[in-house]
Design an enzyme around this catalytic site. Structure first.
Site, PDB file in Angstrom:
ATOM      1  N   GLY A 199       0.825  -1.190   0.000  1.00  0.00           N
ATOM      2  CA  GLY A 199       0.000   0.000   0.000  1.00  0.00           C
ATOM      3  C   GLY A 199       0.866   1.249   0.000  1.00  0.00           C
ATOM      4  O   GLY A 199       2.061   1.213   0.321  1.00  0.00           O
ATOM      5  N   CYS A 200       0.253   2.377  -0.342  1.00  0.00           N
ATOM      6  CA  CYS A 200       1.014   3.630  -0.443  1.00  0.00           C
ATOM      7  C   CYS A 200       1.500   4.107   0.926  1.00  0.00           C
ATOM      8  O   CYS A 200       2.686   4.424   1.095  1.00  0.00           O
ATOM      9  CB  CYS A 200       0.182   4.703  -1.143  1.00  0.00           C
ATOM     10  SG  CYS A 200      -1.506   4.892  -0.522  1.00  0.00           S
ATOM     11  N   TYR A 201       0.607   4.165   1.909  1.00  0.00           N
ATOM     12  CA  TYR A 201       1.036   4.572   3.246  1.00  0.00           C
ATOM     13  C   TYR A 201       2.106   3.630   3.813  1.00  0.00           C
ATOM     14  O   TYR A 201       3.130   4.098   4.340  1.00  0.00           O
ATOM     15  CB  TYR A 201      -0.153   4.633   4.198  1.00  0.00           C
ATOM     16  CG  TYR A 201      -1.013   5.870   4.090  1.00  0.00           C
ATOM     17  CD1 TYR A 201      -0.471   7.140   4.249  1.00  0.00           C
ATOM     18  CD2 TYR A 201      -2.389   5.767   3.864  1.00  0.00           C
ATOM     19  CE1 TYR A 201      -1.268   8.277   4.171  1.00  0.00           C
ATOM     20  CE2 TYR A 201      -3.191   6.893   3.779  1.00  0.00           C
ATOM     21  CZ  TYR A 201      -2.630   8.148   3.937  1.00  0.00           C
ATOM     22  OH  TYR A 201      -3.425   9.267   3.865  1.00  0.00           O
TER      23      TYR A 201
END
Length: 347
Positions: free
Chosen positions: A150-152
């Site tokens: 995921g990006c986070y």
């Protein structure tokens, strides 16, 4: 030598569009198929006019047999649960798969199901490799199935994992304060992502319950060899793309800033997409826009003794499509930077 045939399944979402943009410029790849359940039959240039003359394909329906017939590698830019329904058939047909949903990011089935839904092919979780390229390149090179991070988690784990592995930070004091542009919420507009609610607004959301928290916790725990729980607070900011994370933690007894610097330089000195900003310099989302870079800075607050880690990525590139292509490059033995070496805009 024939080029690798690539399919983007779910090509009309934001991450899918970034995959298409990157892959059409990749020297070792032919983009042979793009799919969309909702917009099947439409020419791609009518959906994303910026790609006119670059993409001369129409969207096909997302049919497993059609993808398997037309590709050697499939990128699944699909919602959670849709990927797990498709991946087994593609793997069975001999394709290698990079999944951008959360369906194959977890080793712990219970953790996935507690935050998403029941897993229909949990037997693949142990075979899948978590695709954080700078940390797991050797495993990625041998993998048939990648769970693209995921990006986070990408923005938090890249600066933090080397320090956790080296025992330089107090694992009970980890706090990640993160901000994302609106594209991170996906293409479908909602009442919270409508322009009128985002413009001139800055707010936290899903405090104490964001789905990326267990993904971060699992990887920190593996690195530490013990259970780790981070306090993670995401915020929505009124810009299209970009992600900035600031991580606060106490240093371990005896640790200092030179050791932090040495640890990060040892981990990432040769990494093509990590740029280390020494001397307390702060990363800026403007400087990574449209690129696969992760810029990392750090400083020690002399008053509190806390270490402050900072990172900036483009949430759609290093946080999604760019990292997916970087995974593909590692899987097929291409140059790691192939298709991803565009020079950043200075403004």
């Amino acid at each position: 030598m024939a080029k690798l045939r690539a399919a983007v399944v779910g090509a009309t979402g934001y991450a899918g569009a970034e995959l298409v943009r990157i892959l059409v410029g990749h020297p070792d790849v032919d983009l042979t198929l793009i799919t969309s359940r909702k917009q099947a039959g439409q020419d791609y240039e009518t959906i994303y006019p910026a790609l006119k003359k670059f993409v001369r394909l129409a969207c096909a329906d997302s049919d497993t047999a059609v993808v398997a017939e037309n590709a050697d590698v499939a990128f699944l830019a699909l919602p959670h649960k849709a990927s797990m329904a498709m991946a087994p058939g593609l793997l069975g047909a001999g394709l290698r798969v990079v999944d951008l949903s959360a369906d194959f990011r977890f080793k712990n089935q219970a953790a996935y199901e507690a935050h998403y839904q029941p897993h229909s092919c949990a037997h693949l979780l142990q075979a899948a490799v978590y695709g954080l390229c700078e940390r797991f390149a050797n495993q990625i090179a041998r993998a048939d199935l990648i769970g693209n991070p995921g990006c986070y988690p990408t923005s938090v784990l890249l600066p933090l994992l080397p320090l956790v592995e080296a025992g330089l930070v107090d694992l009970t004091t980890l706090v990640a304060d993160c901000k994302s542009g609106v594209s991170g919420a996906g293409r479908e507009a909602t009442s919270t992502t409508h322009f009128c609610h985002v413009n001139e607004s800055f707010k936290p959301y899903k405090v104490g319950g964001h789905r990326h928290t267990p993904e971060i916790d699992e990887n920190l725990s593996i690195a530490a060899g013990e259970s780790v729980k981070i306090t993670f607070v995401p915020h929505l900011i009124p810009m299209t793309r970009g992600m900035q994370s600031t991580i606060y933690t106490k240093l371990s007894a005896g640790a200092d800033e030179p050791q932090v610097r040495q640890c990060l330089e040892s981990a990432y000195g040769d990494a093509p997409f990590i740029r280390l900003l020494a001397g307390g310099r702060a990363p800026d989302t403007l400087n990574v826009r449209g690129t696969n870079f992760c810029d990392i800075g750090w400083a020690v607050d002399p008053g509190s003794g806390r270490l402050i880690l900072m990172s900036a990525i483009d949430n759609l590139v290093k946080g999604a499509a760019g990292q997916a292509v970087q995974n593909m490059n590692l899987m097929f033995g291409f140059a790691e930077t192939a298709g991803l070496d565009a020079v950043p805009y200075p403004l």
